[in-house]
Design a protein around this motif. Structure first.
Motif, PDB file in Angstrom:
ATOM      1  N   ALA A  12       0.962  -1.488   0.097  1.00  0.00           N
ATOM      2  CA  ALA A  12       0.102   0.047  -0.016  1.00  0.00           C
ATOM      3  C   ALA A  12       0.787   1.345  -0.013  1.00  0.00           C
ATOM      4  O   ALA A  12       0.784   2.081  -0.646  1.00  0.00           O
ATOM      5  CB  ALA A  12      -0.893   0.151   1.075  1.00  0.00           C
ATOM      6  N   ALA A  13       2.101   1.278   0.727  1.00  0.00           N
ATOM      7  CA  ALA A  13       2.922   2.359   0.773  1.00  0.00           C
ATOM      8  C   ALA A  13       3.523   2.744  -0.766  1.00  0.00           C
ATOM      9  O   ALA A  13       3.639   3.776  -0.948  1.00  0.00           O
ATOM     10  CB  ALA A  13       3.998   2.088   1.774  1.00  0.00           C
ATOM     11  N   ARG A  14       3.878   1.424  -1.398  1.00  0.00           N
ATOM     12  CA  ARG A  14       4.269   1.833  -2.700  1.00  0.00           C
ATOM     13  C   ARG A  14       3.326   2.314  -3.456  1.00  0.00           C
ATOM     14  O   ARG A  14       3.568   3.053  -4.420  1.00  0.00           O
ATOM     15  CB  ARG A  14       4.744   0.390  -3.379  1.00  0.00           C
ATOM     16  N   ILE A  15       2.170   1.763  -3.660  1.00  0.00           N
ATOM     17  CA  ILE A  15       0.973   2.130  -4.355  1.00  0.00           C
ATOM     18  C   ILE A  15       0.918   3.972  -4.049  1.00  0.00           C
ATOM     19  O   ILE A  15       0.596   4.795  -5.082  1.00  0.00           O
ATOM     20  CB  ILE A  15      -0.219   1.595  -4.005  1.00  0.00           C
ATOM     21  N   LEU A  16       0.763   4.082  -2.755  1.00  0.00           N
ATOM     22  CA  LEU A  16       0.751   5.614  -2.384  1.00  0.00           C
ATOM     23  C   LEU A  16       1.590   6.518  -2.962  1.00  0.00           C
ATOM     24  O   LEU A  16       1.507   7.430  -3.337  1.00  0.00           O
ATOM     25  CB  LEU A  16       0.415   5.856  -0.844  1.00  0.00           C
ATOM     26  N   LEU A  17       2.904   6.042  -2.772  1.00  0.00           N
ATOM     27  CA  LEU A  17       4.212   6.779  -3.541  1.00  0.00           C
ATOM     28  C   LEU A  17       4.145   6.768  -4.932  1.00  0.00           C
ATOM     29  O   LEU A  17       4.024   7.875  -5.215  1.00  0.00           O
ATOM     30  CB  LEU A  17       5.570   6.008  -2.933  1.00  0.00           C
ATOM     31  N   LEU A  18       3.737   5.777  -5.600  1.00  0.00           N
ATOM     32  CA  LEU A  18       3.537   6.047  -6.948  1.00  0.00           C
ATOM     33  C   LEU A  18       2.204   7.034  -7.343  1.00  0.00           C
ATOM     34  O   LEU A  18       2.178   7.663  -8.638  1.00  0.00           O
ATOM     35  CB  LEU A  18       3.227   4.393  -7.555  1.00  0.00           C
ATOM     36  N   SER A  19       1.330   7.154  -6.451  1.00  0.00           N
ATOM     37  CA  SER A  19       0.237   7.833  -6.706  1.00  0.00           C
ATOM     38  C   SER A  19       0.573   9.402  -6.233  1.00  0.00           C
ATOM     39  O   SER A  19      -0.261  10.353  -6.068  1.00  0.00           O
ATOM     40  CB  SER A  19      -1.072   7.541  -6.041  1.00  0.00           C
ATOM     41  N   ALA A  25       2.561   7.716   2.153  1.00  0.00           N
ATOM     42  CA  ALA A  25       3.140   6.539   2.036  1.00  0.00           C
ATOM     43  C   ALA A  25       4.447   6.384   2.865  1.00  0.00           C
ATOM     44  O   ALA A  25       4.461   5.299   3.216  1.00  0.00           O
ATOM     45  CB  ALA A  25       3.971   6.788   0.531  1.00  0.00           C
ATOM     46  N   SER A  26       4.796   7.467   3.406  1.00  0.00           N
ATOM     47  CA  SER A  26       6.103   7.288   4.511  1.00  0.00           C
ATOM     48  C   SER A  26       5.316   6.835   5.726  1.00  0.00           C
ATOM     49  O   SER A  26       6.052   6.251   6.622  1.00  0.00           O
ATOM     50  CB  SER A  26       6.730   8.757   4.764  1.00  0.00           C
ATOM     51  N   VAL A  27       4.009   7.251   6.113  1.00  0.00           N
ATOM     52  CA  VAL A  27       3.429   6.922   7.304  1.00  0.00           C
ATOM     53  C   VAL A  27       3.329   5.270   7.191  1.00  0.00           C
ATOM     54  O   VAL A  27       3.625   4.742   8.004  1.00  0.00           O
ATOM     55  CB  VAL A  27       2.012   7.694   7.591  1.00  0.00           C
ATOM     56  N   LEU A  28       2.579   4.926   6.125  1.00  0.00           N
ATOM     57  CA  LEU A  28       2.428   3.506   6.192  1.00  0.00           C
ATOM     58  C   LEU A  28       3.659   2.625   5.851  1.00  0.00           C
ATOM     59  O   LEU A  28       3.684   1.457   6.296  1.00  0.00           O
ATOM     60  CB  LEU A  28       1.518   3.121   4.885  1.00  0.00           C
ATOM     61  N   GLY A  29       4.657   3.202   5.239  1.00  0.00           N
ATOM     62  CA  GLY A  29       6.064   2.409   4.998  1.00  0.00           C
ATOM     63  C   GLY A  29       6.687   2.239   6.481  1.00  0.00           C
ATOM     64  O   GLY A  29       7.185   1.239   6.773  1.00  0.00           O
ATOM     65  N   SER A  30       6.410   3.068   7.355  1.00  0.00           N
ATOM     66  CA  SER A  30       7.135   3.178   8.716  1.00  0.00           C
ATOM     67  C   SER A  30       6.247   2.209   9.357  1.00  0.00           C
ATOM     68  O   SER A  30       6.908   1.645  10.101  1.00  0.00           O
ATOM     69  CB  SER A  30       6.811   4.735   9.310  1.00  0.00           C
ATOM     70  N   THR A  31       5.085   2.052   9.237  1.00  0.00           N
ATOM     71  CA  THR A  31       4.097   1.102   9.814  1.00  0.00           C
ATOM     72  C   THR A  31       4.425  -0.163   9.456  1.00  0.00           C
ATOM     73  O   THR A  31       4.668  -1.214  10.371  1.00  0.00           O
ATOM     74  CB  THR A  31       2.538   1.242   9.592  1.00  0.00           C
TER      75      THR A  31
END
Length: 91
Positions: A12-19, A25-31
């Motif tokens: 999901a973080a990757r999808i957010l970053l690409l969006s 993305a950074s919040v979800l990546g950290s999670t």
């Protein structure tokens, strides 16, 4: 549980970053990183609440010194700060 959630958060973080949603993305990546650490704790029959606390880091260090030596502690600290972006009232 934690590994599955970790991978879902990572994807999901990757999808957010690409969006072009870097804050989210950074919040979800950290999670995702937090859940990976919690998976290590669970493998040893332990648990720890909170986000990327020293207890999580120590568990990884004790679980696999080789793994720990490959991690960049400054990157972990950055991810701990990134999680605070989810609380914009405190910024």
């Amino acid at each position: 549980m934690f590994l599955s959630d970790c991978m879902d958060d990572y994807i999901a973080a990757r999808i957010l970053l690409l969006s072009q949603l870097p804050k989210q993305a950074s919040v979800l990546g950290s999670t995702a990183i937090e859940k990976a650490f919690k998976a290590i704790l669970a493998f040893n029959g332990n648990e720890s609440r909170g986000h990327l606390k020293k207890a999580h880091w120590n568990a990884a260090r004790n679980f696999s010194p080789d793994l720990w030596s490959r991690l960049d502690e400054s990157f972990l600290k950055l991810n701990k700060k990134a999680f605070s972006l989810s609380y914009t009232d405190d910024l």
